[in-house]
Design a protein around this motif. Structure first.
Motif, PDB file in Angstrom:
ATOM      1  N   ALA A  21       0.822  -1.214   0.000  1.00 58.29           N
ATOM      2  CA  ALA A  21       0.000   0.000   0.000  1.00 58.29           C
ATOM      3  C   ALA A  21       0.857   1.265   0.000  1.00 58.29           C
ATOM      4  O   ALA A  21       0.470   2.287  -0.563  1.00 58.29           O
ATOM      5  N   ASN A  22       2.039   1.211   0.620  1.00 54.67           N
ATOM      6  CA  ASN A  22       2.912   2.395   0.644  1.00 54.67           C
ATOM      7  C   ASN A  22       3.930   2.395  -0.490  1.00 54.67           C
ATOM      8  O   ASN A  22       4.859   3.191  -0.479  1.00 54.67           O
ATOM      9  N   GLY A  23       3.778   1.502  -1.482  1.00 60.67           N
ATOM     10  CA  GLY A  23       4.607   1.531  -2.682  1.00 60.67           C
ATOM     11  C   GLY A  23       5.888   0.721  -2.638  1.00 60.67           C
ATOM     12  O   GLY A  23       6.708   0.822  -3.541  1.00 60.67           O
ATOM     13  N   ASN A  50       9.827 -21.654  -1.493  1.00 64.03           N
ATOM     14  CA  ASN A  50       9.198 -20.349  -1.698  1.00 64.03           C
ATOM     15  C   ASN A  50      10.132 -19.254  -1.211  1.00 64.03           C
ATOM     16  O   ASN A  50      10.715 -19.356  -0.133  1.00 64.03           O
ATOM     17  N   CYS A  51      10.278 -18.199  -2.013  1.00 68.92           N
ATOM     18  CA  CYS A  51      11.195 -17.101  -1.707  1.00 68.92           C
ATOM     19  C   CYS A  51      10.490 -15.762  -1.877  1.00 68.92           C
ATOM     20  O   CYS A  51       9.577 -15.630  -2.695  1.00 68.92           O
ATOM     21  N   VAL A  52      10.946 -14.781  -1.098  1.00 63.80           N
ATOM     22  CA  VAL A  52      10.423 -13.418  -1.159  1.00 63.80           C
ATOM     23  C   VAL A  52      11.611 -12.469  -1.196  1.00 63.80           C
ATOM     24  O   VAL A  52      12.585 -12.664  -0.462  1.00 63.80           O
ATOM     25  N   ILE A  53      11.542 -11.451  -2.035  1.00 67.23           N
ATOM     26  CA  ILE A  53      12.591 -10.436  -2.109  1.00 67.23           C
ATOM     27  C   ILE A  53      11.918  -9.066  -2.138  1.00 67.23           C
ATOM     28  O   ILE A  53      10.858  -8.909  -2.762  1.00 67.23           O
ATOM     29  N   TRP A  54      12.514  -8.088  -1.464  1.00 69.25           N
ATOM     30  CA  TRP A  54      11.890  -6.784  -1.263  1.00 69.25           C
ATOM     31  C   TRP A  54      12.641  -5.649  -1.951  1.00 69.25           C
ATOM     32  O   TRP A  54      13.814  -5.761  -2.240  1.00 69.25           O
ATOM     33  N   ARG A  55      11.945  -4.530  -2.157  1.00 72.24           N
ATOM     34  CA  ARG A  55      12.446  -3.228  -2.583  1.00 72.24           C
ATOM     35  C   ARG A  55      13.084  -3.270  -3.977  1.00 72.24           C
ATOM     36  O   ARG A  55      12.640  -3.977  -4.856  1.00 72.24           O
ATOM     37  N   LYS A  56      14.132  -2.497  -4.197  1.00 72.64           N
ATOM     38  CA  LYS A  56      14.764  -2.393  -5.514  1.00 72.64           C
ATOM     39  C   LYS A  56      15.305  -3.741  -6.004  1.00 72.64           C
ATOM     40  O   LYS A  56      15.158  -4.068  -7.197  1.00 72.64           O
ATOM     41  N   PRO A  57      15.928  -4.558  -5.134  1.00 73.53           N
ATOM     42  CA  PRO A  57      16.347  -5.883  -5.626  1.00 73.53           C
ATOM     43  C   PRO A  57      15.177  -6.711  -6.182  1.00 73.53           C
ATOM     44  O   PRO A  57      15.358  -7.487  -7.106  1.00 73.53           O
TER      45      PRO A  57
END
Length: 183
Positions: A21-23, A50-57
């Motif tokens: 929600a905050n982009g 299962n994997c999760v990666i955040w932000r610019k990466p």
């Protein structure tokens, strides 16, 4: 406490990129990792992580990988739970990716054709301690001394992983018998 996961495998589908929600960008993907042994039929089984990666990466990962891409990831294992629409408690275990590396040359050009193109989370510590090369511009990671490993640990200068003390002039070797190994 130590919570590190280092995996090499192939993507089972294209990464799914969403925004909070905050982009904030977040990408999810599943990595197929072959097991080291063969089953009764002589075939290798795989685990699907299962994997999760955040932000610019996350945005970089989505832009430069696709189904079948061979990647290396480094991060931590995290568990969480939630209640689904049927009222059941669902438990999820996933790897939160902090660093990744593309382990195959890009087929369409534009990237370093030498093989590995590591990316990172902005901490100047790319996966595998390699320099970054992206679109022709090269950004080197922080210099590492000969005594540091790729993941922040330290090794004696003679690279003997099971030596005690300063082993430059005949330090003691650690004697480990098969009975003491956990596997």
């Amino acid at each position: 406490m130590i919570n590190r996961a280092v995996l090499t495998g192939r993507l089972t589908r294209d990464p799914e990129l969403r925004f909070t929600a905050n982009g904030t960008a977040v990408a999810t993907f599943t990595l197929a990792v072959d097991r080291q042994f063969r089953n009764q039929n002589g075939e290798r089984d795989a685990d699907f992580i299962n994997c999760v990666i955040w932000r610019k990466p996350a945005e970089n990962f989505k832009n430069f990988t696709h189904k079948g891409s061979l990647v290396g990831v480094e991060g931590r294992i995290q568990t969480r739970n939630y209640e689904n629409q049927q009222g059941n408690r669902v438990y999820v275990t996933e790897v939160i990716v902090e660093n990744f590396a593309l382990l195959e040359p890009r087929q369409n050009g534009g990237m370093n054709q030498g093989g590995q193109q590591p990316f990172n989370d902005g901490s100047n510590q790319p996966f595998g301690g390699q320099s970054q090369q992206f679109g022709g511009a090269q950004q080197n990671s922080a210099p590492q001394s000969d005594s540091s490993s790729n993941f922040g640990g330290s090794m004696p200068s003679n690279d003997a992983p099971f030596s005690a003390g300063d082993n430059n002039d005949g330090g003691k070797k650690i004697d480990v018998s098969d009975d003491e190994l956990p596997f």
